[in-house]
Design an enzyme around this catalytic site. Structure first.
Site, short mmCIF file in Angstrom:
data_model
loop_
_atom_site.label_atom_id
_atom_site.label_comp_id
_atom_site.label_asym_id
_atom_site.label_seq_id
_atom_site.Cartn_x
_atom_site.Cartn_y
_atom_site.Cartn_z
N GLY A 46 0.93 -1.33 0.18
CA GLY A 46 0.11 0.06 -0.02
C GLY A 46 0.76 1.30 0.03
O GLY A 46 2.04 1.28 0.41
N GLN A 51 3.03 9.84 0.96
CA GLN A 51 4.58 9.31 0.84
C GLN A 51 5.51 9.56 -0.15
O GLN A 51 6.65 9.10 -0.34
CB GLN A 51 4.18 7.73 1.17
CG GLN A 51 3.76 7.26 2.41
CD GLN A 51 3.39 5.79 2.49
OE1 GLN A 51 2.32 5.46 1.96
NE2 GLN A 51 4.40 5.02 2.94
N CYS A 88 5.74 -0.30 7.04
CA CYS A 88 5.37 0.82 6.03
C CYS A 88 6.70 1.37 5.50
O CYS A 88 7.72 1.28 5.92
CB CYS A 88 5.09 2.15 7.20
SG CYS A 88 4.59 3.57 6.16
N LEU A 89 6.38 1.66 4.09
CA LEU A 89 7.50 1.90 3.43
C LEU A 89 8.15 3.50 3.94
O LEU A 89 9.33 3.77 3.36
CB LEU A 89 7.13 1.84 1.90
CG LEU A 89 6.77 0.74 1.18
CD1 LEU A 89 6.32 0.99 -0.08
CD2 LEU A 89 8.04 -0.33 1.35
N HIS A 130 -4.37 1.51 7.62
CA HIS A 130 -2.95 2.06 7.63
C HIS A 130 -2.94 3.04 6.37
O HIS A 130 -2.30 3.98 7.07
CB HIS A 130 -2.24 0.89 7.37
CG HIS A 130 -0.68 1.19 7.14
ND1 HIS A 130 0.44 0.63 8.12
CD2 HIS A 130 -0.04 2.12 6.29
CE1 HIS A 130 1.27 1.40 7.82
NE2 HIS A 130 1.37 2.09 6.81
N GLU A 131 -3.45 2.90 5.37
CA GLU A 131 -3.34 4.16 4.42
C GLU A 131 -4.32 5.18 4.56
O GLU A 131 -3.75 6.39 4.38
CB GLU A 131 -3.63 3.44 2.94
CG GLU A 131 -2.66 2.20 2.66
CD GLU A 131 -1.12 2.35 2.70
OE1 GLU A 131 -0.99 3.56 2.69
OE2 GLU A 131 -0.44 1.50 3.03
N HIS A 134 -2.55 7.52 7.07
CA HIS A 134 -1.59 8.47 6.39
C HIS A 134 -2.11 9.54 5.96
O HIS A 134 -1.62 10.67 6.11
CB HIS A 134 -0.86 7.75 5.16
CG HIS A 134 0.14 6.59 5.20
ND1 HIS A 134 1.24 7.13 6.07
CD2 HIS A 134 0.31 5.58 5.13
CE1 HIS A 134 2.22 6.25 6.10
NE2 HIS A 134 1.75 5.28 5.59
#
Ligand code: CO
Length: 150
Positions: A46, A51, A88-89, A130-131, A134
């Site tokens: 994701g 990001q 997470c990236l 999660h997204e 963000h």
């Protein structure tokens, strides 16, 4: 399509609230295509626009071989509870357990501005939460369980 740089924790943009998408135009499509490519290149499941440094409410998700784009997503219902591993990236090298609903229903728009509703369970529910976090400037490390579980 192009691979964009993934912003890392410590950069204050990750703490900002993303803005609603109003134009479902080519600029948005290029952003989504780039986000998809960037997510795949980084083995992520994701990615939110913030990001890659863009404060727009746009998300791409790739879970269970299903690719999903969510624009202006809103969680309309959730149920149950799961506490699974998460990463997470933007927080490379960090993994933790986060409590999330087991099932989540989201209302969103596709890249052409069509509204739709989608329900996800388990891994997909976690990805939605999660997204969407963000977009509010929230990271999983804020919600991580301090005690490691088996
Ligand atoms: Co993340």
């Amino acid at each position: 399509m192009a691979i964009r740089n993934v912003v890392q924790v410590g950069d204050e943009i990750l703490r900002k609230k993303s803005k609603e998408v109003k134009e479902f135009d080519e600029k948005l499509w290029i952003l989504l295509d780039d986000m998809k490519e960037t997510m795949i290149k980084n083995d992520g499941c994701g990615l939110a626009a913030v990001q890659v440094g863009i404060l727009k409410r746009a998300i791409v998700i790739d879970v269970n071989h299903m690719y999903i784009e969510l624009i202006n997503p809103i969680i309309i219902s959730s149920s149950g509870e799961l506490c699974e591993k998460e990463g997470c990236l933007s927080c490379k090298g960090q993994i933790g357990y986060v409590k999330r609903p087991q099932e989540v229903t989201v209302k969103a728009f596709d890249r052409y501005g069509n509204e739709f509703v989608i329900t996800g369970e388990n891994l997909l529910a976690k990805a939605f939460c999660h997204e969407i976090d963000h977009l509010e400037g929230v990271l999983f490390i804020d919600k991580m369980e301090k005690v490691k579980r088996k």
